[in-house]
Design a protein around this motif. Structure first.
Motif, PDB file in Angstrom:
ATOM      1  N   MET A 118      45.752 -93.044  31.821  1.00 31.83           N
ATOM      2  CA  MET A 118      46.070 -91.702  32.323  1.00 31.83           C
ATOM      3  C   MET A 118      47.590 -91.529  32.341  1.00 31.83           C
ATOM      4  N   LYS A 119      48.094 -90.478  31.689  1.00 29.95           N
ATOM      5  CA  LYS A 119      49.542 -90.320  31.617  1.00 29.95           C
ATOM      6  C   LYS A 119      50.116 -89.570  32.810  1.00 29.95           C
ATOM      7  N   TYR A 120      49.438 -88.506  33.251  1.00 24.28           N
ATOM      8  CA  TYR A 120      49.997 -87.688  34.329  1.00 24.28           C
ATOM      9  C   TYR A 120      48.994 -87.537  35.470  1.00 24.28           C
ATOM     10  N   SER A 121      49.518 -87.655  36.685  1.00 23.62           N
ATOM     11  CA  SER A 121      48.745 -87.349  37.890  1.00 23.62           C
ATOM     12  C   SER A 121      49.446 -86.201  38.603  1.00 23.62           C
ATOM     13  N   ILE A 122      48.717 -85.128  38.835  1.00 20.28           N
ATOM     14  CA  ILE A 122      49.274 -83.953  39.504  1.00 20.28           C
ATOM     15  C   ILE A 122      48.828 -83.959  40.957  1.00 20.28           C
ATOM     16  N   ILE A 123      49.813 -83.919  41.868  1.00 23.66           N
ATOM     17  CA  ILE A 123      49.538 -83.988  43.300  1.00 23.66           C
ATOM     18  C   ILE A 123      49.814 -82.616  43.914  1.00 23.66           C
ATOM     19  N   VAL A 124      48.834 -82.096  44.652  1.00 23.71           N
ATOM     20  CA  VAL A 124      48.959 -80.768  45.255  1.00 23.71           C
ATOM     21  C   VAL A 124      48.634 -80.854  46.741  1.00 23.71           C
ATOM     22  N   PRO A 125      49.630 -80.819  47.626  1.00 28.34           N
ATOM     23  CA  PRO A 125      49.326 -80.700  49.060  1.00 28.34           C
ATOM     24  C   PRO A 125      48.994 -79.247  49.375  1.00 28.34           C
ATOM     25  N   VAL A 126      48.070 -79.035  50.281  1.00 24.04           N
ATOM     26  CA  VAL A 126      47.654 -77.661  50.560  1.00 24.04           C
ATOM     27  C   VAL A 126      47.392 -77.497  52.049  1.00 24.04           C
ATOM     28  N   TYR A 127      47.756 -76.331  52.550  1.00 24.92           N
ATOM     29  CA  TYR A 127      47.517 -75.993  53.953  1.00 24.92           C
ATOM     30  C   TYR A 127      47.076 -74.536  54.035  1.00 24.92           C
ATOM     31  N   ASN A 128      45.801 -74.326  54.298  1.00 28.11           N
ATOM     32  CA  ASN A 128      45.237 -72.984  54.510  1.00 28.11           C
ATOM     33  C   ASN A 128      45.483 -72.026  53.344  1.00 28.11           C
ATOM     34  N   ARG A 129      45.340 -72.531  52.114  1.00 26.41           N
ATOM     35  CA  ARG A 129      45.566 -71.670  50.952  1.00 26.41           C
ATOM     36  C   ARG A 129      44.493 -71.874  49.877  1.00 26.41           C
ATOM     37  N   PRO A 130      43.241 -71.676  50.200  1.00 26.77           N
ATOM     38  CA  PRO A 130      42.199 -71.903  49.198  1.00 26.77           C
ATOM     39  C   PRO A 130      42.288 -70.966  48.004  1.00 26.77           C
ATOM     40  N   ILE A 164      41.493 -73.692  57.297  1.00 33.49           N
ATOM     41  CA  ILE A 164      40.737 -72.991  56.254  1.00 33.49           C
ATOM     42  C   ILE A 164      40.738 -73.908  55.025  1.00 33.49           C
ATOM     43  N   PRO A 165      39.800 -74.826  54.938  1.00 30.68           N
ATOM     44  CA  PRO A 165      39.825 -75.836  53.873  1.00 30.68           C
ATOM     45  C   PRO A 165      39.529 -75.255  52.494  1.00 30.68           C
ATOM     46  N   CYS A 166      39.920 -76.012  51.470  1.00 29.83           N
ATOM     47  CA  CYS A 166      39.714 -75.562  50.093  1.00 29.83           C
ATOM     48  C   CYS A 166      38.725 -76.448  49.337  1.00 29.83           C
ATOM     49  N   GLN A 167      37.950 -77.273  50.057  1.00 30.60           N
ATOM     50  CA  GLN A 167      37.053 -78.205  49.378  1.00 30.60           C
ATOM     51  C   GLN A 167      36.025 -77.486  48.514  1.00 30.60           C
ATOM     52  N   GLU A 168      35.508 -76.364  48.990  1.00 29.45           N
ATOM     53  CA  GLU A 168      34.538 -75.609  48.201  1.00 29.45           C
ATOM     54  C   GLU A 168      35.170 -75.108  46.899  1.00 29.45           C
ATOM     55  N   VAL A 169      36.414 -74.663  46.983  1.00 28.94           N
ATOM     56  CA  VAL A 169      37.132 -74.223  45.786  1.00 28.94           C
ATOM     57  C   VAL A 169      37.299 -75.391  44.819  1.00 28.94           C
ATOM     58  N   ARG A 205      40.183 -84.940  42.171  1.00 29.07           N
ATOM     59  CA  ARG A 205      39.781 -85.585  43.413  1.00 29.07           C
ATOM     60  C   ARG A 205      40.366 -84.839  44.603  1.00 29.07           C
ATOM     61  N   TYR A 206      39.613 -84.855  45.688  1.00 33.58           N
ATOM     62  CA  TYR A 206      39.987 -84.112  46.892  1.00 33.58           C
ATOM     63  C   TYR A 206      40.006 -85.055  48.089  1.00 33.58           C
ATOM     64  N   TYR A 207      41.077 -84.952  48.898  1.00 31.73           N
ATOM     65  CA  TYR A 207      41.190 -85.748  50.114  1.00 31.73           C
ATOM     66  C   TYR A 207      41.600 -84.834  51.261  1.00 31.73           C
ATOM     67  N   ALA A 208      41.072 -85.112  52.440  1.00 31.47           N
ATOM     68  CA  ALA A 208      41.440 -84.371  53.640  1.00 31.47           C
ATOM     69  C   ALA A 208      42.034 -85.341  54.649  1.00 31.47           C
ATOM     70  N   LYS A 209      43.100 -84.926  55.306  1.00 31.66           N
ATOM     71  CA  LYS A 209      43.791 -85.763  56.276  1.00 31.66           C
ATOM     72  C   LYS A 209      44.356 -84.889  57.382  1.00 31.66           C
ATOM     73  N   GLU A 210      44.879 -85.515  58.447  1.00 27.11           N
ATOM     74  CA  GLU A 210      45.477 -84.752  59.533  1.00 27.11           C
ATOM     75  C   GLU A 210      46.821 -84.192  59.089  1.00 27.11           C
ATOM     76  N   ASN A 211      47.252 -83.136  59.747  1.00 28.93           N
ATOM     77  CA  ASN A 211      48.478 -82.448  59.348  1.00 28.93           C
ATOM     78  C   ASN A 211      49.722 -83.244  59.717  1.00 28.93           C
ATOM     79  N   ASN A 212      50.519 -83.581  58.716  1.00 33.35           N
ATOM     80  CA  ASN A 212      51.848 -84.154  58.979  1.00 33.35           C
ATOM     81  C   ASN A 212      52.852 -83.751  57.909  1.00 33.35           C
TER      82      ASN A 212
END
Length: 363
Positions: free
Chosen positions: A1-13, A42-47, A58-65
């Protein structure tokens, strides 16, 4: 795998949906996407699930920091040779990853970043804010413009790529609440690694949706610049001081204009009247107003420059008009944050890193 794209998200489905849709049509396909939900109400897991069959996702959920630590969390779970971090409010043109890969093939480097632009679908306010953050006449081109006052390019976290090995060696993003991406960029340079601007790897970046939120963002950025100076002595450049000078100059010119309006106009009329001459009240108003305009002439000329340049770039007089207050918000917001932090940290001697608006990490 050449590229991994990381997207943090907070209430923006909805925004995540747009970003993932744009990733589905990339002309270069050797990549994975890691979405990190940072304690959203307002999670985006369904999206994410709706796109899972069309992307290596892949989707991960964690506490806000905060986004910085969420990017680190995602990086620990990535498999790519290069890690690319994007803000959730970005949308990619179909050739984004192809442009990144072409640049790395022709001119290999350890880290990179790209500029941003306004999409036709953006609101007029979003287009004006985008202009104020990318124009040479407001930010000096430090966010990836073809013209820039700073010789080095420091990638921002809305569009930033780093070799996974370098990321791991440097420990990723620090725990700074604001300015963590510039801190990371500075550490990349300090490590001796190579870093470049990829002009063709641009994104559409929605940014804040109103001027109030925009002020909070840039005010925090001004504070962060002093925090960065304390962490990295020598990192403060002339271009970083320009918003402070603009802010002080604006307040000074407006104050002189108000003084002229109150003293020169009416005081002069009173003096003339004392000599037996009668001047109508409207004449007093004209003289006072004229003095105010003369005092504020540099600000008026600057506003006309912003209006003209933004109108041409956006092909819209309305966007050009909104760009004027957006530019003043950008510069004075940053300038007041800078001055506030300078006073507290450099004059008053406070050691702890400062922050102003702390409702959450994303607004």
């Amino acid at each position: 795998m050449k590229y991994s794209i990381i997207v943090p998200v907070y209430n923006r489905p909805d925004e995540v949906d747009e970003l993932l849709t744009s990733l589905e049509v990339q002309t270069f396909n050797d990549f994975e996407v890691v979405v990190v939900e940072d304690g959203s109400s307002i999670p985006c897991q369904e999206v994410v699930n709706r796109h899972a069959s069309r992307l290596a996702l892949r989707y991960y959920a964690k506490e806000n920091n905060g986004p910085g630590q969420s990017r680190n969390y995602g990086a620990e779970r990535c498999q790519g040779e290069f890690l690319i971090v994007l803000d959730s409010d970005c949308v990619l043109p179909p050739g984004y990853l192809a442009a990144v890969d072409a640049e790395l093939t022709e001119h290999p480097c350890d880290a990179f970043g790209g500029p941003d632009a306004a999409h036709e679908s953006f609101t007029d306010v979003q287009k004006a804010i985008s202009y104020s953050m990318t124009s040479f006449f407001t930010t000096g081109g430090i966010r990836g413009g073809k013209k820039q006052l700073d010789k080095k390019f420091y990638p921002r976290s809305f569009n930033m790529g780093v070799k996974a090995k370098l990321w791991n060696r440097l420990g990723g993003f620090s725990k700074m609440r604001f300015g963590e991406d510039i801190d990371f960029s500075i550490r990349i340079y300090e490590s001796g690694a190579s870093c470049r601007l990829f002009p063709g790897a641009w994104v559409w970046h929605k940014r804040r949706t109103d001027l109030r939120k925009f002020f909070k963002q840039v005010h925090n950025s001004g504070i962060a610049r002093i925090n960065l100076m304390k962490r990295h002595p020598g990192s403060l450049k002339l271009v970083h001081l320009l918003p402070m000078f603009f802010t002080l100059g604006t307040f000074l010119l407006v104050a002189l204009g108000l003084l002229s309006l109150g003293l020169v106009g009416f005081g002069f009329c009173a003096m003339i009247g004392a000599k037996g001459c009668i001047m109508p009240q409207v004449g007093c108003v004209i003289i006072g107003t004229g003095g105010f305009i003369v005092s504020c002439l540099p600000l008026i000329l600057y506003s006309l420059l912003i209006f003209a340049d933004s109108s041409v770039r956006n092909r819209s007089l309305k966007v050009g008009l909104i760009s004027v207050p957006a530019a003043f918000v950008q510069l004075t917001g940053y300038g007041t944050g800078f001055l506030r932090a300078w006073w507290l940290r450099c004059v008053c001697g406070r050691n702890e890193e400062l922050q102003a608006f702390k409702d959450n990490f994303y607004e």
